[in-house]
Design a protein around this motif. Structure first.
Motif, PDB file in Angstrom:
ATOM      1  N   MET A  85      10.843   6.451  -9.517  1.00  0.00           N
ATOM      2  CA  MET A  85       9.508   5.639  -9.682  1.00  0.00           C
ATOM      3  C   MET A  85       9.379   4.407  -9.147  1.00  0.00           C
ATOM      4  O   MET A  85       8.606   3.989  -7.995  1.00  0.00           O
ATOM      5  CB  MET A  85       8.952   5.651 -11.006  1.00  0.00           C
ATOM      6  CG  MET A  85       8.353   7.102 -11.689  1.00  0.00           C
ATOM      7  SD  MET A  85       7.856   6.904 -13.320  1.00  0.00           S
ATOM      8  CE  MET A  85       6.433   6.083 -13.076  1.00  0.00           C
ATOM      9  N   VAL A  86      10.314   3.521  -9.404  1.00  0.00           N
ATOM     10  CA  VAL A  86      10.539   2.183  -8.853  1.00  0.00           C
ATOM     11  C   VAL A  86      10.613   2.400  -7.188  1.00  0.00           C
ATOM     12  O   VAL A  86       9.990   1.836  -6.298  1.00  0.00           O
ATOM     13  CB  VAL A  86      11.841   1.523  -9.309  1.00  0.00           C
ATOM     14  CG1 VAL A  86      11.921   0.216  -8.534  1.00  0.00           C
ATOM     15  CG2 VAL A  86      11.437   0.986 -10.720  1.00  0.00           C
ATOM     16  N   ARG A  87      11.509   3.404  -6.831  1.00  0.00           N
ATOM     17  CA  ARG A  87      11.701   3.715  -5.413  1.00  0.00           C
ATOM     18  C   ARG A  87      10.423   4.014  -4.668  1.00  0.00           C
ATOM     19  O   ARG A  87       9.989   3.610  -3.574  1.00  0.00           O
ATOM     20  CB  ARG A  87      12.697   4.575  -5.061  1.00  0.00           C
ATOM     21  CG  ARG A  87      13.307   5.000  -3.506  1.00  0.00           C
ATOM     22  CD  ARG A  87      14.208   5.887  -3.736  1.00  0.00           C
ATOM     23  NE  ARG A  87      14.552   6.325  -2.320  1.00  0.00           N
ATOM     24  CZ  ARG A  87      15.587   5.800  -1.456  1.00  0.00           C
ATOM     25  NH1 ARG A  87      16.207   4.849  -2.043  1.00  0.00           N
ATOM     26  NH2 ARG A  87      15.858   6.166  -0.179  1.00  0.00           N
ATOM     27  N   SER A  88       9.558   4.913  -5.321  1.00  0.00           N
ATOM     28  CA  SER A  88       8.591   5.649  -4.604  1.00  0.00           C
ATOM     29  C   SER A  88       7.505   4.362  -4.654  1.00  0.00           C
ATOM     30  O   SER A  88       6.637   4.367  -3.496  1.00  0.00           O
ATOM     31  CB  SER A  88       8.033   6.505  -5.329  1.00  0.00           C
ATOM     32  OG  SER A  88       6.773   6.992  -5.016  1.00  0.00           O
ATOM     33  N   ASN A  89       7.281   3.656  -5.739  1.00  0.00           N
ATOM     34  CA  ASN A  89       6.239   2.583  -5.556  1.00  0.00           C
ATOM     35  C   ASN A  89       6.596   1.596  -4.612  1.00  0.00           C
ATOM     36  O   ASN A  89       5.759   0.984  -3.867  1.00  0.00           O
ATOM     37  CB  ASN A  89       6.236   1.928  -7.046  1.00  0.00           C
ATOM     38  CG  ASN A  89       5.098   1.092  -7.340  1.00  0.00           C
ATOM     39  OD1 ASN A  89       4.161   1.170  -7.021  1.00  0.00           O
ATOM     40  ND2 ASN A  89       5.567  -0.172  -7.542  1.00  0.00           N
ATOM     41  N   MET A  90       7.747   1.008  -4.458  1.00  0.00           N
ATOM     42  CA  MET A  90       8.367   0.289  -3.248  1.00  0.00           C
ATOM     43  C   MET A  90       7.902   0.781  -2.126  1.00  0.00           C
ATOM     44  O   MET A  90       7.449  -0.099  -1.090  1.00  0.00           O
ATOM     45  CB  MET A  90       9.535   0.051  -3.729  1.00  0.00           C
ATOM     46  CG  MET A  90      10.188  -1.434  -2.613  1.00  0.00           C
ATOM     47  SD  MET A  90      11.776  -2.027  -3.115  1.00  0.00           S
ATOM     48  CE  MET A  90      11.751  -2.480  -4.752  1.00  0.00           C
ATOM     49  N   LEU A  91       8.231   2.212  -1.827  1.00  0.00           N
ATOM     50  CA  LEU A  91       7.903   2.785  -0.551  1.00  0.00           C
ATOM     51  C   LEU A  91       6.471   2.741  -0.269  1.00  0.00           C
ATOM     52  O   LEU A  91       6.162   2.508   0.869  1.00  0.00           O
ATOM     53  CB  LEU A  91       8.592   3.972  -0.312  1.00  0.00           C
ATOM     54  CG  LEU A  91      10.015   4.077  -0.318  1.00  0.00           C
ATOM     55  CD1 LEU A  91      10.699   5.371  -0.220  1.00  0.00           C
ATOM     56  CD2 LEU A  91      10.392   3.544   1.352  1.00  0.00           C
ATOM     57  N   ASN A  92       5.513   3.142  -1.205  1.00  0.00           N
ATOM     58  CA  ASN A  92       4.094   3.046  -1.159  1.00  0.00           C
ATOM     59  C   ASN A  92       3.784   1.728  -0.682  1.00  0.00           C
ATOM     60  O   ASN A  92       2.922   1.455   0.200  1.00  0.00           O
ATOM     61  CB  ASN A  92       3.439   3.580  -2.472  1.00  0.00           C
ATOM     62  CG  ASN A  92       3.661   4.981  -2.451  1.00  0.00           C
ATOM     63  OD1 ASN A  92       4.153   5.900  -1.756  1.00  0.00           O
ATOM     64  ND2 ASN A  92       3.530   5.323  -3.848  1.00  0.00           N
ATOM     65  N   ALA A  93       4.353   0.715  -1.135  1.00  0.00           N
ATOM     66  CA  ALA A  93       3.845  -0.773  -0.918  1.00  0.00           C
ATOM     67  C   ALA A  93       4.220  -1.143   0.395  1.00  0.00           C
ATOM     68  O   ALA A  93       3.535  -1.676   1.337  1.00  0.00           O
ATOM     69  CB  ALA A  93       4.325  -1.797  -1.873  1.00  0.00           C
ATOM     70  N   LEU A  94       5.456  -0.782   0.979  1.00  0.00           N
ATOM     71  CA  LEU A  94       6.004  -0.981   2.146  1.00  0.00           C
ATOM     72  C   LEU A  94       5.223  -0.109   3.201  1.00  0.00           C
ATOM     73  O   LEU A  94       4.890  -1.038   4.138  1.00  0.00           O
ATOM     74  CB  LEU A  94       7.516  -0.689   2.290  1.00  0.00           C
ATOM     75  CG  LEU A  94       8.373  -1.732   1.464  1.00  0.00           C
ATOM     76  CD1 LEU A  94       9.694  -1.064   1.502  1.00  0.00           C
ATOM     77  CD2 LEU A  94       8.344  -3.223   1.976  1.00  0.00           C
ATOM     78  N   ASN A  95       4.975   0.847   3.040  1.00  0.00           N
ATOM     79  CA  ASN A  95       4.220   1.737   3.912  1.00  0.00           C
ATOM     80  C   ASN A  95       2.830   1.341   4.264  1.00  0.00           C
ATOM     81  O   ASN A  95       2.058   1.347   5.263  1.00  0.00           O
ATOM     82  CB  ASN A  95       4.208   3.417   3.673  1.00  0.00           C
ATOM     83  CG  ASN A  95       5.789   3.938   4.012  1.00  0.00           C
ATOM     84  OD1 ASN A  95       6.576   3.479   4.693  1.00  0.00           O
ATOM     85  ND2 ASN A  95       6.265   4.696   3.235  1.00  0.00           N
ATOM     86  N   SER A  96       2.170   0.837   3.059  1.00  0.00           N
ATOM     87  CA  SER A  96       0.716   0.610   3.266  1.00  0.00           C
ATOM     88  C   SER A  96       0.578  -0.587   3.959  1.00  0.00           C
ATOM     89  O   SER A  96      -0.491  -0.970   4.285  1.00  0.00           O
ATOM     90  CB  SER A  96       0.179   0.647   1.658  1.00  0.00           C
ATOM     91  OG  SER A  96       0.591  -0.698   0.817  1.00  0.00           O
ATOM     92  N   THR A  97       1.592  -1.500   3.971  1.00  0.00           N
ATOM     93  CA  THR A  97       1.565  -2.931   4.925  1.00  0.00           C
ATOM     94  C   THR A  97       2.467  -2.518   5.931  1.00  0.00           C
ATOM     95  O   THR A  97       2.667  -3.800   6.664  1.00  0.00           O
ATOM     96  CB  THR A  97       1.956  -4.021   3.784  1.00  0.00           C
ATOM     97  OG1 THR A  97       3.371  -3.600   3.725  1.00  0.00           O
ATOM     98  CG2 THR A  97       1.384  -4.149   2.709  1.00  0.00           C
TER      99      THR A  97
END
Length: 131
Positions: A85-97
């Motif tokens: 979940m941490v990895r997925s959340n971090m990737l979502n934030a990175l991809n959205s920016t």
């Protein structure tokens, strides 16, 4: 919004309220009324350190009870599930920016952490753009 605008004018900042912030404030009972609201917003601006405002509101008795009910064993995740979940959340934030780490519109600000901390976690987790 009124108090946020006042702080922005007074301090020359550009604070904004996110919808999640508004939802949290609308759910709070506000026993201290408008003065408590003003103090909470001012405290969030002072402690934000030029990042997103984080509102520190105490839980009401009903919210505390609900939080305890939600923490029942069926909601417990394994460490592997949490890390995913941490990895997925971090990737979502990175991809959205578009993998922008620094600045008010960077992934670190979205995640509420320092950009240097985010950079070290990206390296430690071996994250790559496009994942």
């Amino acid at each position: 919004m009124h108090f946020v605008k006042q702080i922005n004018i007074k301090q020359g900042d550009n604070f904004r309220l996110r919808q999640g912030d508004i939802d949290v404030m609308e759910a709070y009972d506000w026993p201290g009324n408008i003065r408590e609201l003003q103090n909470v917003i001012e405290r969030a601006a002072i402690t934000s350190n030029k990042g997103p405002m984080i509102f520190d509101l105490p839980l009401t008795a009903a919210q505390t009870h609900d939080a305890h009910k939600k923490a029942e064993p069926q909601n417990i995740l394994s460490d592997d599930e949490m890390q995913a979940m941490v990895r997925s959340n971090m990737l979502n934030a990175l991809n959205s920016t578009d993998w922008k780490l620094f600045g008010d519109d960077g992934a670190a600000a979205l995640l509420g952490m320092k950009p240097t901390t985010l950079a070290s976690r990206i390296k430690r987790m071996g994250l790559k753009a496009g994942e």
